[in-house]
Structure formats: C-alpha cells, structure tokens
Design a protein around this motif. Sequence first.
Motif, PDB file in Angstrom:
ATOM      1  N   LEU A  80       0.824  -1.207   0.000  1.00 30.47           N
ATOM      2  CA  LEU A  80       0.000   0.000   0.000  1.00 30.47           C
ATOM      3  C   LEU A  80       0.859   1.259   0.000  1.00 30.47           C
ATOM      4  O   LEU A  80       1.817   1.378   0.762  1.00 30.47           O
ATOM      5  CB  LEU A  80      -0.922   0.001   1.225  1.00 30.47           C
ATOM      6  N   GLU A  81       0.493   2.198  -0.868  1.00 34.79           N
ATOM      7  CA  GLU A  81       1.195   3.469  -0.959  1.00 34.79           C
ATOM      8  C   GLU A  81       0.193   4.583  -1.205  1.00 34.79           C
ATOM      9  O   GLU A  81      -0.789   4.394  -1.925  1.00 34.79           O
ATOM     10  CB  GLU A  81       2.212   3.456  -2.113  1.00 34.79           C
ATOM     11  N   PRO A  82       0.420   5.773  -0.615  1.00 37.56           N
ATOM     12  CA  PRO A  82      -0.486   6.902  -0.885  1.00 37.56           C
ATOM     13  C   PRO A  82      -0.339   7.377  -2.320  1.00 37.56           C
ATOM     14  O   PRO A  82       0.763   7.361  -2.884  1.00 37.56           O
ATOM     15  CB  PRO A  82      -0.010   7.972   0.111  1.00 37.56           C
ATOM     16  N   ILE A  83      -1.467   7.798  -2.903  1.00 37.65           N
ATOM     17  CA  ILE A  83      -1.403   8.288  -4.281  1.00 37.65           C
ATOM     18  C   ILE A  83      -1.928   9.712  -4.417  1.00 37.65           C
ATOM     19  O   ILE A  83      -1.846  10.288  -5.507  1.00 37.65           O
ATOM     20  CB  ILE A  83      -2.148   7.356  -5.255  1.00 37.65           C
ATOM     21  N   ASP A  84      -2.484  10.283  -3.342  1.00 37.74           N
ATOM     22  CA  ASP A  84      -2.881  11.690  -3.374  1.00 37.74           C
ATOM     23  C   ASP A  84      -2.928  12.211  -1.950  1.00 37.74           C
ATOM     24  O   ASP A  84      -2.522  11.515  -1.011  1.00 37.74           O
ATOM     25  CB  ASP A  84      -4.228  11.888  -4.102  1.00 37.74           C
ATOM     26  N   ASP A  85      -3.417  13.441  -1.763  1.00 39.95           N
ATOM     27  CA  ASP A  85      -3.425  14.037  -0.430  1.00 39.95           C
ATOM     28  C   ASP A  85      -4.767  13.865   0.279  1.00 39.95           C
ATOM     29  O   ASP A  85      -5.042  14.526   1.282  1.00 39.95           O
ATOM     30  CB  ASP A  85      -3.052  15.520  -0.504  1.00 39.95           C
ATOM     31  N   THR A  86      -5.622  12.972  -0.224  1.00 41.93           N
ATOM     32  CA  THR A  86      -6.923  12.745   0.399  1.00 41.93           C
ATOM     33  C   THR A  86      -6.928  11.510   1.303  1.00 41.93           C
ATOM     34  O   THR A  86      -7.959  11.180   1.877  1.00 41.93           O
ATOM     35  CB  THR A  86      -8.020  12.565  -0.663  1.00 41.93           C
ATOM     36  N   GLY A  87      -5.799  10.824   1.400  1.00 42.42           N
ATOM     37  CA  GLY A  87      -5.742   9.584   2.155  1.00 42.42           C
ATOM     38  C   GLY A  87      -5.938   8.345   1.310  1.00 42.42           C
ATOM     39  O   GLY A  87      -5.898   7.231   1.818  1.00 42.42           O
ATOM     40  N   LEU A  88      -6.148   8.530   0.011  1.00 44.75           N
ATOM     41  CA  LEU A  88      -6.320   7.389  -0.884  1.00 44.75           C
ATOM     42  C   LEU A  88      -4.990   6.668  -1.078  1.00 44.75           C
ATOM     43  O   LEU A  88      -3.967   7.285  -1.361  1.00 44.75           O
ATOM     44  CB  LEU A  88      -6.859   7.842  -2.236  1.00 44.75           C
ATOM     45  N   HIS A  89      -5.033   5.343  -0.889  1.00 49.72           N
ATOM     46  CA  HIS A  89      -3.856   4.493  -1.094  1.00 49.72           C
ATOM     47  C   HIS A  89      -4.185   3.441  -2.152  1.00 49.72           C
ATOM     48  O   HIS A  89      -5.345   3.108  -2.377  1.00 49.72           O
ATOM     49  CB  HIS A  89      -3.467   3.781   0.201  1.00 49.72           C
ATOM     50  N   VAL A  90      -3.145   2.925  -2.762  1.00 49.83           N
ATOM     51  CA  VAL A  90      -3.316   1.804  -3.681  1.00 49.83           C
ATOM     52  C   VAL A  90      -2.318   0.725  -3.307  1.00 49.83           C
ATOM     53  O   VAL A  90      -1.174   1.002  -2.939  1.00 49.83           O
ATOM     54  CB  VAL A  90      -3.128   2.224  -5.156  1.00 49.83           C
ATOM     55  N   GLY A  91      -2.804  -0.512  -3.325  1.00 52.68           N
ATOM     56  CA  GLY A  91      -1.946  -1.655  -3.066  1.00 52.68           C
ATOM     57  C   GLY A  91      -2.203  -2.728  -4.108  1.00 52.68           C
ATOM     58  O   GLY A  91      -2.861  -2.491  -5.126  1.00 52.68           O
ATOM     59  N   TRP A  92      -1.701  -3.910  -3.835  1.00 49.35           N
ATOM     60  CA  TRP A  92      -1.808  -5.000  -4.795  1.00 49.35           C
ATOM     61  C   TRP A  92      -2.261  -6.258  -4.085  1.00 49.35           C
ATOM     62  O   TRP A  92      -1.984  -6.452  -2.898  1.00 49.35           O
ATOM     63  CB  TRP A  92      -0.453  -5.251  -5.469  1.00 49.35           C
ATOM     64  N   ASP A  93      -2.944  -7.101  -4.816  1.00 50.39           N
ATOM     65  CA  ASP A  93      -3.296  -8.419  -4.323  1.00 50.39           C
ATOM     66  C   ASP A  93      -2.102  -9.330  -4.588  1.00 50.39           C
ATOM     67  O   ASP A  93      -1.776  -9.604  -5.749  1.00 50.39           O
ATOM     68  CB  ASP A  93      -4.545  -8.935  -5.043  1.00 50.39           C
ATOM     69  N   ARG A  94      -1.447  -9.787  -3.533  1.00 47.39           N
ATOM     70  CA  ARG A  94      -0.237 -10.585  -3.702  1.00 47.39           C
ATOM     71  C   ARG A  94      -0.523 -11.899  -4.421  1.00 47.39           C
ATOM     72  O   ARG A  94       0.340 -12.442  -5.112  1.00 47.39           O
ATOM     73  CB  ARG A  94       0.395 -10.842  -2.331  1.00 47.39           C
ATOM     74  N   VAL A  95      -1.755 -12.435  -4.284  1.00 47.35           N
ATOM     75  CA  VAL A  95      -2.107 -13.676  -4.973  1.00 47.35           C
ATOM     76  C   VAL A  95      -2.288 -13.424  -6.458  1.00 47.35           C
ATOM     77  O   VAL A  95      -1.883 -14.233  -7.297  1.00 47.35           O
ATOM     78  CB  VAL A  95      -3.388 -14.281  -4.365  1.00 47.35           C
ATOM     79  N   ASP A  96      -2.923 -12.303  -6.808  1.00 44.84           N
ATOM     80  CA  ASP A  96      -3.107 -11.923  -8.212  1.00 44.84           C
ATOM     81  C   ASP A  96      -2.496 -10.539  -8.389  1.00 44.84           C
ATOM     82  O   ASP A  96      -3.181  -9.523  -8.295  1.00 44.84           O
ATOM     83  CB  ASP A  96      -4.588 -11.905  -8.583  1.00 44.84           C
ATOM     84  N   GLN A 122      -9.942   0.599  -9.717  1.00 43.75           N
ATOM     85  CA  GLN A 122     -10.022   2.055  -9.873  1.00 43.75           C
ATOM     86  C   GLN A 122     -10.310   2.701  -8.514  1.00 43.75           C
ATOM     87  O   GLN A 122     -10.881   2.072  -7.626  1.00 43.75           O
ATOM     88  CB  GLN A 122     -11.096   2.444 -10.898  1.00 43.75           C
ATOM     89  N   GLY A 123      -9.889   3.963  -8.369  1.00 42.01           N
ATOM     90  CA  GLY A 123     -10.008   4.627  -7.083  1.00 42.01           C
ATOM     91  C   GLY A 123     -10.973   5.788  -7.049  1.00 42.01           C
ATOM     92  O   GLY A 123     -11.000   6.535  -6.063  1.00 42.01           O
ATOM     93  N   ASP A 124     -11.771   5.966  -8.102  1.00 41.99           N
ATOM     94  CA  ASP A 124     -12.713   7.084  -8.134  1.00 41.99           C
ATOM     95  C   ASP A 124     -14.038   6.750  -7.453  1.00 41.99           C
ATOM     96  O   ASP A 124     -14.729   7.641  -6.959  1.00 41.99           O
ATOM     97  CB  ASP A 124     -12.981   7.509  -9.582  1.00 41.99           C
ATOM     98  N   ASP A 125     -14.417   5.494  -7.451  1.00 42.69           N
ATOM     99  CA  ASP A 125     -15.694   5.053  -6.901  1.00 42.69           C
ATOM    100  C   ASP A 125     -15.407   3.945  -5.891  1.00 42.69           C
ATOM    101  O   ASP A 125     -15.343   2.769  -6.241  1.00 42.69           O
ATOM    102  CB  ASP A 125     -16.601   4.553  -8.029  1.00 42.69           C
ATOM    103  N   LEU A 126     -15.238   4.333  -4.637  1.00 44.77           N
ATOM    104  CA  LEU A 126     -14.877   3.373  -3.593  1.00 44.77           C
ATOM    105  C   LEU A 126     -16.146   2.775  -2.995  1.00 44.77           C
ATOM    106  O   LEU A 126     -16.635   3.209  -1.962  1.00 44.77           O
ATOM    107  CB  LEU A 126     -14.024   4.056  -2.524  1.00 44.77           C
ATOM    108  N   TRP A 127     -16.659   1.753  -3.643  1.00 41.50           N
ATOM    109  CA  TRP A 127     -17.971   1.215  -3.323  1.00 41.50           C
ATOM    110  C   TRP A 127     -17.935   0.033  -2.353  1.00 41.50           C
ATOM    111  O   TRP A 127     -18.972  -0.349  -1.796  1.00 41.50           O
ATOM    112  CB  TRP A 127     -18.673   0.782  -4.608  1.00 41.50           C
TER     113      TRP A 127
END
Length: 216
Positions: A80-96, A122-127
């Motif tokens: 997981l790493e931050p990608i903007d100043d809103t607290g949004l992070h992106v990481g990866w599924d280690r299995v896929d 995608q990080g625009d619609d966090l549903w």
Amino acid sequence: MRASEQELSAIPGLARCESLSMDVIVKQAQENTKESYSHEEVYGDYCTLHTYIDCPPRAVFDYMADMYSQEEYTYSVRGLEPIDDTGLHVGWDRVDPQTRIFVRIESNPDALTVDYHAAWDQGDDLWMIYLFRVLPAELVLRKPGSVLLMTNCHHPYYTDNPYPEAAPSPSRPWVGELWPLFNAGHRIEMDNVKAILEHRHRNGIPIVGGGARTAR
C-alpha cells in the motif's frame, strides 16, 4: 416529541404490546426459530463478523485505523502506498499481482469507528465499504479488552462489475464471485487481527507497526 398511539396504530405490521399479546409474540418468535438455517438465510446481503480481543479498545482502534495494518492481517493486500493528499492508497493483491486495490480509511477516535472505503481496479468510486466498530468489552462483556465488529453489505457492484474496462484481464475473476465465501474468508482475517493484537499486547510490543512491515 412522542408519536401518538393513533399514528403508530395506522402503520401496518408493527408488533407492539398495544396490538399483540405476549402469547402471540412468543408464538411468532418460536415459528421464526429453526433447527437449521440455509447459507442465504444466515448471510444473505450482509457479511457481519465479531470477535473478542484481549487488547484495550483504543489500541484496537489505532491498529484498525492504520492503513498499513492491512498488510499484516489480510490474506493478500500488500504494498500500500499513498497516491494523493486525500488519504487514498493503492496496493496489490499478492495472490493476483495484476489486481490493484484502492483504499481510503475514515475513522473517528471518539466513537471508535473505522470505515474502509475500497474498490478493485479504480479509485474514483470506492464502493466496497467495510464498517468496523470497536466496543469496550468492559461495557458489553464485563471484562477487560475489546469486541471488534465488522459489517460489509452486498453492494450491487458485487454482482456486476461496473468498470470492466479497468480490469487487468477479461479472464480475471471478479470479487463478487467470492461473496458466498466472504463470511468464512473474512473470519480468517478477523482471527488474524485477534492473534496479532493479543500477541503484541501480551508481550508489550507496540500495537501499530509492532512487527516488521511487509516489504513494499
């Protein structure tokens, strides 16, 4: 301001002592209590888990509110790493490792609530919303520690991926296909939270980041 009995009596389906006797209510309760229940009856559109943790409530809150704790207790969310100043992070599924997982955490230390807003691809619609609540066990179980609750609802996007163009591959399985296993799968992760926090609390290890962080 109290509602009038006249207004309440006009609402169809209310079960109150003013309209139904205790014998009728007990009979209804007995009829609704079965020896066994189907998977759909038990879980349906909601995945709700709970566990007791021998660790103080504020420490449990701090752990769940820390973004990088997911790299410890989830089965495969990593990097997981931050990608903007809103607290949004992106990481990866280690299995896929093709699947990106976007997460923003909203927490309230006074209420001991931690909400994960997440989505695949995608990080625009966090549903995908995971609602965590930390309860002082002293209040609800009369013993030290915490009760951790988690609820995730079956959002319609679990059934139909609204962003197929963002998927890394047309053949990649969709997260909603795993919904029947959500309770059992997240139970494993809830047990991981319990094991990590009780181990650290018992041994005087810092609760947040007490162990070596997963390499990113």
